[in-house]
Enzyme design. Structure first.
Site, mmCIF file in Angstrom:
data_model
loop_
_atom_site.group_PDB
_atom_site.id
_atom_site.type_symbol
_atom_site.label_atom_id
_atom_site.label_comp_id
_atom_site.label_asym_id
_atom_site.label_seq_id
_atom_site.Cartn_x
_atom_site.Cartn_y
_atom_site.Cartn_z
ATOM 1 N N LYS A 11 46.651 36.922 43.397
ATOM 2 C CA LYS A 11 47.748 37.253 42.488
ATOM 3 C C LYS A 11 48.932 37.760 43.303
ATOM 4 C CE LYS A 11 48.245 40.161 38.280
ATOM 5 N NZ LYS A 11 47.485 41.104 37.405
ATOM 6 N N SER A 46 47.491 39.688 32.615
ATOM 7 C CA SER A 46 48.609 39.273 33.424
ATOM 8 C C SER A 46 48.243 38.368 34.598
ATOM 9 C CB SER A 46 49.331 40.502 33.971
ATOM 10 O OG SER A 46 48.468 41.235 34.816
ATOM 11 N N SER A 79 43.650 42.639 32.491
ATOM 12 C CA SER A 79 44.328 41.501 33.108
ATOM 13 C C SER A 79 43.473 40.575 33.962
ATOM 14 C CB SER A 79 45.506 41.988 33.940
ATOM 15 O OG SER A 79 46.585 42.244 33.089
HETATM 16 N N1 GLN Z 1 47.992 43.371 28.945
HETATM 17 C C1 GLN Z 1 47.912 44.730 29.393
HETATM 18 C C2 GLN Z 1 49.302 45.265 29.652
HETATM 19 O O1 GLN Z 1 50.204 44.555 29.409
HETATM 20 C C3 GLN Z 1 47.050 44.830 30.605
HETATM 21 C C4 GLN Z 1 47.770 44.409 31.823
HETATM 22 C C5 GLN Z 1 46.937 44.549 33.053
HETATM 23 O O2 GLN Z 1 45.722 44.754 32.984
HETATM 24 N N2 GLN Z 1 47.588 44.469 34.189
HETATM 25 O O3 GLN Z 1 49.483 46.363 30.074
#
Ligand code: GLN
Length: 475
Positions: free
Chosen positions: A76, A151, A175
């Site tokens: 990532k 994400s 994520s």
């Molecule tokens: N979707 C969650 C957020 O927007 C989790 C994101 C993540 O785990 N980086 O914060």
């Protein structure tokens, strides 16, 4: 059938195939489909070929390049790679090249893996669909009109599309697990502190954790073996030795005490097919000799509310460093304050700005106790409720996501709806516990469904074993 990482490493080490051949094959797959999937912010073809040649060279010289010899991996784009742009899906880091590798990147290289690219993400890992990337969204390889989740959507899509058998993502509130579920791959969020975050660009420091995506549970275990090592450069990284995860992989569910988390399985918005998958997973484990019942984690229902105070609060503090002085973008102004403001206005996207405002508000004098303080209390309750559940259960089951992959654009104008796609994943993030998603059949429109396996702190071995029992039943 895509080749697994463990098969590739075995073939390369035994000289049945060269690392170069493997990497060229994967680069060809990328060439053929990346245009429509957009999993990457950067494909590192030249560097990958060079690394593969070095792996082959060391084998020819009689050395062992490591347990992931010749395995193509992607990471990532919020993990630092020396001399290679690391964007976090944001314009604010424009032109920045980290002067060092993240520990996980270093560890993958030491294990003989071949870094093939940096994957797309929601800006600074804030999002659930990868639509918040400044570089455009990623498509779900199962249906390009749908999101891959987020994400870490680029990493999940890369594994699902066969671009690489292994990928790393980061999971703050879901994520890794959520995109794994939506893309039909395995995704593991380890215990907080199991994997070093040195070189992971911080979002919410009390929650962030790095973990693998793979097409099999055994491959995910192999990735963990490589990256889950103590690291004095991350003070939150647990110093004790870890078990050897691949070696510890056992089959069968015999004797396991498994609980279906009521609050997460019955949560609003969980599609019947998803609930069904959890029930079927429970039956599979029961048939394998596990004892299954329902368990209550009452405070889990407050997970989303607490998470969306704590995570933005920490983000607002972490992101203060992007000021136009130290990294990336700078938009000039007549004085420093104007320069800061213009840089941030131009460099950050809407969701990042929203989080910074939410977090700053939650931390502001006068509101701190009512918001941030209260959320921390809820966090403690969640930890206690899980501890109680684990007194009587080895692992817990829940949906990973309420629904299958949604359409691109479906939730972009409704942040709250987007936040709710994390309802099943945030509780174990707040607790700091490990949890993973394993593909388990399909739901609406024949799209992949993931079942989530949750475990107590440092119980990755039993979590992986449970996931493997589920994986075997659908093979
Ligand atoms: N979707 C969650 C957020 O927007 C989790 C994101 C993540 O785990 N980086 O914060």
């Amino acid at each position: 059938m895509t080749q697994t990482a463990l098969d590739i490493a075995a073939d390369v080490r035994a000289r049945r195939r060269s690392a170069r051949e493997v990497v060229d094959e994967h680069l060809a797959t990328i060439e053929a489909r990346e245009g429509e999937v957009h999993a990457f912010n950067a494909v590192l073809a030249e560097e990958a070929r060079r690394t593969a040649d070095a792996v082959d060279g060391s084998i020819a010289a009689g050395d062992d390049p490591g347990p992931l010899a010749g395995v193509p991996v992607v990471v990532k784009d919020n993990m630092c790679t020396r001399g290679i742009p690391t964007t976090c899906g944001s314009r604010i880091l424009e032109g920045w090249r980290p002067p060092y590798d993240a520990t996980v990147v270093e560890r993958l290289r030491e294990a003989g893996a071949v870094l093939v690219g940096k994957t797309n993400l929601d800006e600074f890992a804030m999002g659930s669909s990868t639509e918040n990337s400044a570089f455009g969204p990623t498509g779900n390889p199962h249906d390009l009109a749908r999101v891959p989740g987020g994400s870490s959507g680029g990493s999940a899509a890369a594994v699902a599309a066969g671009f690489a058998p292994l990928a790393l993502g980061s999971d703050t509130g879901g994520s890794i697990r959520q995109p794994a579920a939506l893309c039909g791959v395995v995704g593991v969020k380890p215990t907080y502190g199991l994997v070093s975050r040195y070189g992971l660009v911080a979002f919410a420091s009390s929650l962030d954790q790095i973990g693998p995506f793979a097409s099999t549970v055994a491959d995910a275990a192999a990735a963990l073996d490589a990256i889950a090592v103590p690291d004095p450069r991350d003070s939150t990284c647990i110093p004790d030795a870890r078990p050897a995860y691949v070696e510890a992989l056992q089959t069968g569910a015999d004797g396991l005490r498994v609980g279906i988390v009521e609050e997460l399985t019955e949560a609003d918005g969980v599609e019947p097919e998803v609930r069904n998958a959890v029930e079927r997973a429970a039956s599979v484990l029961e048939a394998g000799g596990a004892h299954v019942d329902r368990v209550s984690v009452p405070s889990a229902v407050y997970g989303i509310s607490a998470y969306y105070l704590i995570a933005p609060a920490e983000a607002s503090s972490n992101l203060a460093r992007y000021d136009g002085v130290r990294y990336g973008l700078r938009v000039e102004g007549e004085d420093v304050g104007t320069m800061n403001a213009r840089t941030r206005a131009a460099g950050f996207g809407d969701e990042v700005k929203r989080r910074i405002m939410l977090g700053t508000y939650a931390l502001s004098a006068g509101y701190f106790d009512a918001y941030y303080g209260k959320a921390q209390k809820v966090r403690t309750l969640i930890i206690r409720d899980f501890a109680r559940a684990y007194e009587t259960h080895n692992v817990l089951l829940a949906p990973t996501t309420p629904t299958v992959a949604f359409k691109l654009g479906e939730k972009t104008s409704d942040p709250l709806a987007m936040y709710l796609s994390d309802v099943c994943t945030v509780p174990s993030s707040l607790a700091g516990h490990p949890a993973m998603s394993v593909p388990f059949g399909t739901g609406a429109d024949n799209l992949p469904v993931g079942v989530q396996v949750l475990a107590p702190p440092l119980a990755e071995v039993i979590m992986l074993r449970t996931a493997q029992a589920l994986e075997e039943s659908v093979r």
